[in-house]
Design a protein around this motif. Structure first.
Motif, PDB file in Angstrom:
ATOM      1  N   TYR A  70      -4.007 -11.649  10.374  1.00 57.16           N
ATOM      2  CA  TYR A  70      -3.449 -12.897   9.843  1.00 57.16           C
ATOM      3  C   TYR A  70      -4.573 -13.746   9.257  1.00 57.16           C
ATOM      4  CZ  TYR A  70      -0.330 -16.942   9.589  1.00 57.16           C
ATOM      5  OH  TYR A  70       0.434 -17.998   9.146  1.00 57.16           O
ATOM      6  N   ALA A  71      -5.697 -13.801   9.973  1.00 57.85           N
ATOM      7  CA  ALA A  71      -6.859 -14.566   9.497  1.00 57.85           C
ATOM      8  C   ALA A  71      -7.392 -14.003   8.175  1.00 57.85           C
ATOM      9  CB  ALA A  71      -7.956 -14.567  10.557  1.00 57.85           C
ATOM     10  N   GLU A  72      -7.152 -12.708   7.930  1.00 56.44           N
ATOM     11  CA  GLU A  72      -7.571 -12.072   6.672  1.00 56.44           C
ATOM     12  C   GLU A  72      -6.569 -12.317   5.545  1.00 56.44           C
ATOM     13  OE1 GLU A  72      -7.885  -7.969   7.801  1.00 56.44           O
ATOM     14  OE2 GLU A  72      -9.623  -8.325   9.080  1.00 56.44           O
ATOM     15  N   GLY A  73      -5.500 -13.053   5.824  1.00 58.80           N
ATOM     16  CA  GLY A  73      -4.513 -13.371   4.806  1.00 58.80           C
ATOM     17  C   GLY A  73      -3.307 -12.449   4.780  1.00 58.80           C
ATOM     18  N   LYS A  74      -3.252 -11.491   5.689  1.00 56.69           N
ATOM     19  CA  LYS A  74      -2.117 -10.562   5.732  1.00 56.69           C
ATOM     20  C   LYS A  74      -0.981 -11.196   6.533  1.00 56.69           C
ATOM     21  CE  LYS A  74      -5.387  -6.810   5.387  1.00 56.69           C
ATOM     22  NZ  LYS A  74      -6.157  -5.835   6.112  1.00 56.69           N
ATOM     23  N   ARG A  75       0.245 -10.990   6.087  1.00 55.31           N
ATOM     24  CA  ARG A  75       1.393 -11.615   6.746  1.00 55.31           C
ATOM     25  C   ARG A  75       2.444 -10.623   7.241  1.00 55.31           C
ATOM     26  NH1 ARG A  75      -2.013 -14.706   6.959  1.00 55.31           N
ATOM     27  NH2 ARG A  75      -2.089 -16.841   6.225  1.00 55.31           N
ATOM     28  N   LYS A  76       2.520  -9.445   6.618  1.00 56.02           N
ATOM     29  CA  LYS A  76       3.535  -8.449   6.988  1.00 56.02           C
ATOM     30  C   LYS A  76       2.876  -7.085   7.110  1.00 56.02           C
ATOM     31  CE  LYS A  76       7.485 -10.875   6.084  1.00 56.02           C
ATOM     32  NZ  LYS A  76       8.521 -11.084   7.064  1.00 56.02           N
ATOM     33  N   VAL A  77       3.485  -6.244   7.928  1.00 59.05           N
ATOM     34  CA  VAL A  77       2.969  -4.894   8.098  1.00 59.05           C
ATOM     35  C   VAL A  77       4.149  -3.935   8.277  1.00 59.05           C
ATOM     36  CG1 VAL A  77       2.660  -5.044  10.616  1.00 59.05           C
ATOM     37  CG2 VAL A  77       1.183  -3.569   9.300  1.00 59.05           C
ATOM     38  N   MET A  78       4.030  -2.766   7.650  1.00 60.23           N
ATOM     39  CA  MET A  78       5.007  -1.688   7.838  1.00 60.23           C
ATOM     40  C   MET A  78       4.544  -0.870   9.039  1.00 60.23           C
ATOM     41  SD  MET A  78       5.366  -0.564   3.828  1.00 60.23           S
ATOM     42  CE  MET A  78       6.535   0.757   4.117  1.00 60.23           C
ATOM     43  N   VAL A  79       5.456  -0.579   9.959  1.00 60.76           N
ATOM     44  CA  VAL A  79       5.107   0.125  11.195  1.00 60.76           C
ATOM     45  C   VAL A  79       5.766   1.502  11.203  1.00 60.76           C
ATOM     46  CG1 VAL A  79       5.268   0.077  13.721  1.00 60.76           C
ATOM     47  CG2 VAL A  79       4.859  -2.060  12.453  1.00 60.76           C
ATOM     48  N   TYR A  80       4.938   2.518  11.481  1.00 60.96           N
ATOM     49  CA  TYR A  80       5.397   3.903  11.607  1.00 60.96           C
ATOM     50  C   TYR A  80       5.044   4.413  12.994  1.00 60.96           C
ATOM     51  CZ  TYR A  80       5.943   3.997   6.538  1.00 60.96           C
ATOM     52  OH  TYR A  80       6.335   3.739   5.252  1.00 60.96           O
ATOM     53  N   ARG A  81       5.977   5.154  13.596  1.00 62.47           N
ATOM     54  CA  ARG A  81       5.760   5.761  14.917  1.00 62.47           C
ATOM     55  C   ARG A  81       5.710   7.278  14.758  1.00 62.47           C
ATOM     56  NH1 ARG A  81       7.645   4.382  20.734  1.00 62.47           N
ATOM     57  NH2 ARG A  81       7.740   6.458  21.681  1.00 62.47           N
ATOM     58  N   PHE A  82       4.729   7.879  15.412  1.00 60.75           N
ATOM     59  CA  PHE A  82       4.533   9.329  15.383  1.00 60.75           C
ATOM     60  C   PHE A  82       4.696   9.864  16.798  1.00 60.75           C
ATOM     61  CE2 PHE A  82       2.369   7.594  11.825  1.00 60.75           C
ATOM     62  CZ  PHE A  82       2.413   8.538  10.840  1.00 60.75           C
TER      63      PHE A  82
ATOM     64  N   ASN B 130       0.832  -1.196   0.000  1.00 63.92           N
ATOM     65  CA  ASN B 130       0.000   0.000   0.000  1.00 63.92           C
ATOM     66  C   ASN B 130       0.875   1.258   0.000  1.00 63.92           C
ATOM     67  OD1 ASN B 130      -1.872   2.036   0.403  1.00 63.92           O
ATOM     68  ND2 ASN B 130      -3.068   0.872   1.884  1.00 63.92           N
ATOM     69  N   ALA B 131       1.392   1.599  -1.166  1.00 65.75           N
ATOM     70  CA  ALA B 131       2.302   2.748  -1.297  1.00 65.75           C
ATOM     71  C   ALA B 131       1.622   4.053  -0.893  1.00 65.75           C
ATOM     72  CB  ALA B 131       2.821   2.838  -2.725  1.00 65.75           C
ATOM     73  N   ALA B 132       0.340   4.197  -1.175  1.00 70.45           N
ATOM     74  CA  ALA B 132      -0.362   5.437  -0.826  1.00 70.45           C
ATOM     75  C   ALA B 132      -0.419   5.615   0.686  1.00 70.45           C
ATOM     76  CB  ALA B 132      -1.765   5.440  -1.421  1.00 70.45           C
ATOM     77  N   SER B 133      -0.687   4.545   1.415  1.00 73.81           N
ATOM     78  CA  SER B 133      -0.750   4.647   2.870  1.00 73.81           C
ATOM     79  C   SER B 133       0.641   4.908   3.451  1.00 73.81           C
ATOM     80  CB  SER B 133      -1.361   3.386   3.477  1.00 73.81           C
ATOM     81  OG  SER B 133      -1.626   3.582   4.845  1.00 73.81           O
ATOM     82  N   ALA B 134       1.659   4.278   2.893  1.00 74.38           N
ATOM     83  CA  ALA B 134       3.026   4.536   3.353  1.00 74.38           C
ATOM     84  C   ALA B 134       3.381   6.005   3.129  1.00 74.38           C
ATOM     85  CB  ALA B 134       4.011   3.620   2.630  1.00 74.38           C
ATOM     86  N   ARG B 135       2.983   6.550   1.994  1.00 77.64           N
ATOM     87  CA  ARG B 135       3.237   7.967   1.706  1.00 77.64           C
ATOM     88  C   ARG B 135       2.476   8.859   2.692  1.00 77.64           C
ATOM     89  NH1 ARG B 135       6.449  11.754   0.890  1.00 77.64           N
ATOM     90  NH2 ARG B 135       5.768  13.432  -0.453  1.00 77.64           N
ATOM     91  N   THR B 136       1.250   8.469   3.044  1.00 78.63           N
ATOM     92  CA  THR B 136       0.483   9.210   4.046  1.00 78.63           C
ATOM     93  C   THR B 136       1.252   9.251   5.365  1.00 78.63           C
ATOM     94  OG1 THR B 136      -1.667   8.787   3.056  1.00 78.63           O
ATOM     95  CG2 THR B 136      -1.638   9.166   5.436  1.00 78.63           C
ATOM     96  N   CYS B 137       1.794   8.119   5.765  1.00 79.05           N
ATOM     97  CA  CYS B 137       2.558   8.067   7.020  1.00 79.05           C
ATOM     98  C   CYS B 137       3.765   8.992   6.970  1.00 79.05           C
ATOM     99  CB  CYS B 137       2.992   6.634   7.315  1.00 79.05           C
ATOM    100  SG  CYS B 137       1.630   5.561   7.808  1.00 79.05           S
ATOM    101  N   GLU B 138       4.440   9.025   5.833  1.00 80.37           N
ATOM    102  CA  GLU B 138       5.599   9.914   5.675  1.00 80.37           C
ATOM    103  C   GLU B 138       5.163  11.374   5.717  1.00 80.37           C
ATOM    104  OE1 GLU B 138       7.254   8.498   2.021  1.00 80.37           O
ATOM    105  OE2 GLU B 138       7.787   6.560   2.896  1.00 80.37           O
ATOM    106  N   LEU B 139       4.098  11.718   4.989  1.00 78.84           N
ATOM    107  CA  LEU B 139       3.618  13.108   4.956  1.00 78.84           C
ATOM    108  C   LEU B 139       3.162  13.581   6.330  1.00 78.84           C
ATOM    109  CD1 LEU B 139       1.553  13.104   1.649  1.00 78.84           C
ATOM    110  CD2 LEU B 139       3.592  14.477   2.119  1.00 78.84           C
ATOM    111  N   ALA B 140       2.597  12.668   7.110  1.00 80.26           N
ATOM    112  CA  ALA B 140       2.091  13.029   8.435  1.00 80.26           C
ATOM    113  C   ALA B 140       3.196  13.059   9.488  1.00 80.26           C
ATOM    114  CB  ALA B 140       0.987  12.058   8.848  1.00 80.26           C
ATOM    115  N   GLY B 141       4.421  12.724   9.101  1.00 81.47           N
ATOM    116  CA  GLY B 141       5.554  12.845  10.018  1.00 81.47           C
ATOM    117  C   GLY B 141       5.953  11.582  10.747  1.00 81.47           C
ATOM    118  N   GLY B 142       5.531  10.430  10.240  1.00 81.51           N
ATOM    119  CA  GLY B 142       5.874   9.172  10.896  1.00 81.51           C
ATOM    120  C   GLY B 142       7.311   8.751  10.654  1.00 81.51           C
TER     121      GLY B 142
END
Length: 155
Positions: A137-149, A110-122
């Motif tokens: 995980y039950a929804e089929g997701k296996r990895k997540v990018m984590v941003y701290r604000f 999700n490049a758009a969401s990652a860009r949102t995190c960067e723009l918001a200062g994460g």
């Protein structure tokens, strides 16, 4: 675990381009490790609903993987940085609850969401595995990018 939690006023969550309109607030569900949460509609000044966002108050293993904040902007309104602007408003609410930071996560594709995190200062913390006992995980997701604000300096 939070005891004596109280939801706070949200009428001040507005800026020049957006306002957050409280849709609901839900208490903690300790058996699921869910924290108290606010759910908002993201609205233009004229009241047009352009998306949704939510804020989970506090920190635990679930918010590290799922984030304190979630958001979506409806397709016709994308490309105006509304999600980042909504996050800035949610930071105000988090501060009212004494939070010094929030976590926002997104799928690696999700490049758009990652860009949102960067723009918001994460600050990008890394790519993490989603534990098998997590709903994502039950929804089929296996990895997540984590941003701290860090919330110092937000009003």
């Amino acid at each position: 675990m939070m005891t004596g939690f109280a939801f706070l006023e949200t009428d001040d969550l507005r800026g020049e381009e957006l306002a957050l309109r409280l849709e609901s607030a839900r208490g903690a569900q300790p058996e699921k490790r869910w924290l108290p949460a606010y759910y908002f509609d993201i609205c233009l000044p004229d009241g047009t609903r352009i998306g949704r966002c939510d804020l989970r108050i506090g920190h635990n293993d679930k918010t590290f993987i799922g984030g304190n904040i979630g958001y979506t902007v409806f397709p016709p309104y994308r490309g105006h940085h509304y999600a980042a602007k909504a996050c800035a408003l949610l930071f105000r609410q988090a501060l009212k609850h004494g939070m010094d930071h929030v976590i926002v996560t997104c799928a690696p594709e999700n490049a758009a969401s990652a860009r949102t995190c960067e723009l918001a200062g994460g600050r990008y913390m890394g790519l993490y595995d989603i534990p098998s006992d997590n709903e994502m995980y039950a929804e089929g997701k296996r990895k997540v990018m984590v941003y701290r604000f860090e919330l110092e300096g937000y009003e």
